[in-house]
Scaffold this active site. Structure first.
Site, PDB file in Angstrom:
ATOM      1  N   ASP A 102       0.952  -1.124   0.031  1.00  0.00           N
ATOM      2  CA  ASP A 102       0.032   0.130  -0.066  1.00  0.00           C
ATOM      3  C   ASP A 102       1.042   1.366  -0.031  1.00  0.00           C
ATOM      4  OD1 ASP A 102      -2.717   1.259   1.190  1.00  0.00           O
ATOM      5  OD2 ASP A 102      -0.920   2.314   2.099  1.00  0.00           O
ATOM      6  N   ASP A 130      -3.377   2.604  -5.392  1.00  0.00           N
ATOM      7  CA  ASP A 130      -2.239   2.648  -4.729  1.00  0.00           C
ATOM      8  C   ASP A 130      -2.129   1.251  -3.520  1.00  0.00           C
ATOM      9  OD1 ASP A 130      -4.529   3.085  -3.324  1.00  0.00           O
ATOM     10  OD2 ASP A 130      -3.994   4.652  -1.992  1.00  0.00           O
ATOM     11  N   GLU A 131      -2.774   0.324  -4.258  1.00  0.00           N
ATOM     12  CA  GLU A 131      -2.815  -1.027  -3.367  1.00  0.00           C
ATOM     13  C   GLU A 131      -2.758  -2.283  -4.458  1.00  0.00           C
ATOM     14  OE1 GLU A 131      -5.721  -1.189   0.204  1.00  0.00           O
ATOM     15  OE2 GLU A 131      -6.664  -0.398  -1.608  1.00  0.00           O
TER      16      GLU A 131
END
Lengths: 111, 426
Positions: free
Chosen positions: B15, B111-112
């Site tokens: 993350d 973003d993950e």
């Protein structure tokens, strides 16, 4: 709510947040990464391919021809009914009334 | 330090911390020691904080808060407009870094990303945490983004480990094993559980299940019964989902090709820069959105059978609006055809009050290689040829290269939209 949520990758596919533009870029990249160059065939291999095509032509035997594609090779199964030596093409009859003209240089294997 | 058994899978969820803000900070080293936020355009009502750097968060600024409030808390705040294309590029750069460690990488959001390092871990490191540390420093060096890693034997536990522990850990890395659950996750309130929103948290509390452990330890049959009493008999699957999440049970694979699956629907929704109250004006936006949706369908090679239109009223205190769908006579991806059905819906269900949001989506997709010939509509071939050309132009030169004349009217949004991704500027 359907059963799919609990199967395979369902939990993650139904909960993710992806921008369509991001997804498109990922898929495009993966597609490009799958691109390959045409293999260079050995002289003996070319001979084997030609023999198999001629046999199919003379004996009306069904063969499977693998045709090179940058992304995903294509297979056709049928009988060679015409061999055009000058244009280096064959006509492969797939079923009655259906055929495919194939350039010999595109063939990467015959079985 | 926890470690996973060698026979189990090793899954990581990576993350990125304050992703948009971190990308901007890396790109603007002059703001390194200043609080910074990325915020939407205030003039177009999207003026909220999309991401705040740790310094800004330290001043009490939170994501999704209004820009005005953020500035009140911190007057010397650096405010940067989002650059969505840049964030997509950096996200994909990070994917590439992950892919040097394993080919099994699945982006879950911008973003993950999930990584399955079961088969490749031994090539790089002695332990999964050592590997996570290596990946973390490579990403930091290449992009300036700080990543945190939850490590576990399933995706759900990796996600849980990341959200609840790795983010708060000084190293940014945390391994969560099944054996640790009773002492860790199960003690946490049910509101910390993945997929449990505020509504569901309230329901669980009322059911006498205040902690994640209490959900996990309720026998599945009993949990199903309890949820049936509240939500009816269709809640069995939901019950099983929560029960599995609480117990960390999840056999889903990390699937790199996951985004190639055919979509179930294609849709687009827009928040208008001002309230629209005239039918002609709303129709302009509806046409532009129909064009976008149909264009996307054509690009994917689909036709749709069902079209739905939704509007949201302008008055937040007295919510109005509708969301309705209609089945078209034949599946189509031709803008004008879909638009005429969308207009029918709008004219039938719009209550005449000003609207703030409008969206259209199409479902029941079929491939567009075969279609029904119509005896009466002879323009179809012509429309298809025309759209093939306009789509090709747009793909080559950008969305604004060719557009409908109405987009040049005051109501038109297409020009603005063509400069955006996800509602924010590229």
């Amino acid at each position: 709510m359907t059963r799919k949520l609990l199967d395979g990758n369902g939990l993650w596919e139904s909960s993710r947040m992806m921008l369509p533009e991001h997804k498109y870029a990922i898929n495009r990249k993966q597609h490009e990464e799958g691109r390959k160059n045409k293999p260079i065939l050995d002289g003996q291999e070319i001979e084997l391919i030609e023999t198999a095509l001629v046999e199919s032509f003379h004996e009306h035997r069904s063969v499977t021809v693998q045709i090179f594609d940058e992304y995903q090779d294509v297979n056709f199964t049928g009988i060679v009914t015409v061999i055009h030596t000058y244009r280096r093409e064959i006509k492969l009859s797939i079923s009655s009334g259906e055929w495919e003209w194939i350039k010999i240089e595109d063939i990467i294997s015959v079985s | 330090m926890a470690s996973l058994k060698s026979s189990n899978r090793v899954i990581m969820l990576g993350d990125c911390q304050s992703f948009y803000a971190s990308v901007e900070k890396a790109d603007h080293p002059e703001y390194k020691d200043r609080p910074l936020v990325v915020a939407g355009d205030p003039e177009r009502r999207s003026g909220i904080v999309l991401a705040a750097c740790p310094l800004a968060k330290g001043k009490g600024i939170t994501t999704a808060e209004r820009l005005g409030e953020a500035l009140a808390k911190c007057p010397d705040l650096v405010v940067i407009k989002p650059r969505m294309q840049k964030y997509i590029d950096v996200s994909m750069q990070i994917t590439e870094i992950y892919k040097t460690f394993t080919d099994l990488v699945e982006p879950y959001s911008i973003d993950e990303q999930f990584l399955d390092v079961t088969g490749s871990m031994h090539l790089f490191a002695e332990s999964s945490e050592e590997l996570a540390n290596m990946i973390q420093s490579q990403v930091q060096e290449a992009t300036g983004v700080y990543t945190r890693f939850g490590i576990a034997e399933t995706k759900i536990l990796a996600k849980t480990a990341c959200d609840n522990y790795a983010k708060k850990n000084p190293s940014g890395i945390y391994t969560l094993t099944k054996e640790m659950l009773p002492e860790t996750l199960w003690k946490r309130p049910v509101s910390d559980m993945f997929m449990a929103g505020s509504k569901m948290t309230r329901h669980f509390t009322v059911m006498g299940l205040p902690t994640i452990g209490s959900v996990a330890q309720t026998p599945l049959g009993k949990l199903k019964q309890m949820m049936r009493r509240k939500f009816g008999k269709n809640s069995d699957i939901k019950a099983e989902m929560y029960w599995r999440i609480a117990n960390g049970i999840d056999d889903s694979p990390v699937r790199p090709g996951t985004h190639q699956v055919a979509p179930k629907s294609v849709g687009h929704m827009i928040t208008l820069p001002r309230d629209y109250a005239k039918l002609e004006e709303i129709k302009v936006v509806l046409l532009e959105q129909t064009e976008l949706v149909c264009q996307r369908c054509r690009g994917l090679g689909f036709m749709a059978h069902v079209v739905s239109v939704g509007c949201m009223g302008a008055d937040f205190d007295r919510p109005t609006g509708f969301s309705r769908q209609i089945k078209m006579e034949d599946p189509s991806n031709i803008t004008n055809q879909v638009y005429s059905w969308a207009c029918r819906l709008l004219e039938m269900y719009w209550d005449g009050l000003p609207i703030r949001r409008i969206g259209i989506s199409v479902t029941q997709l079929t491939t567009d290689t075969e279609y029904q010939l119509s005896l009466f509509d002879t323009r179809r071939e012509k429309s298809m040829a025309l759209e093939r050309v306009t789509d090709a132009l747009k793909n080559k030169y950008g969305e604004s290269i060719v557009m409908r004349a109405v987009s040049k009217t005051e109501a038109g949004q297409a020009i603005d939209r063509s400069a955006k991704i996800g509602g924010h500027y590229k």
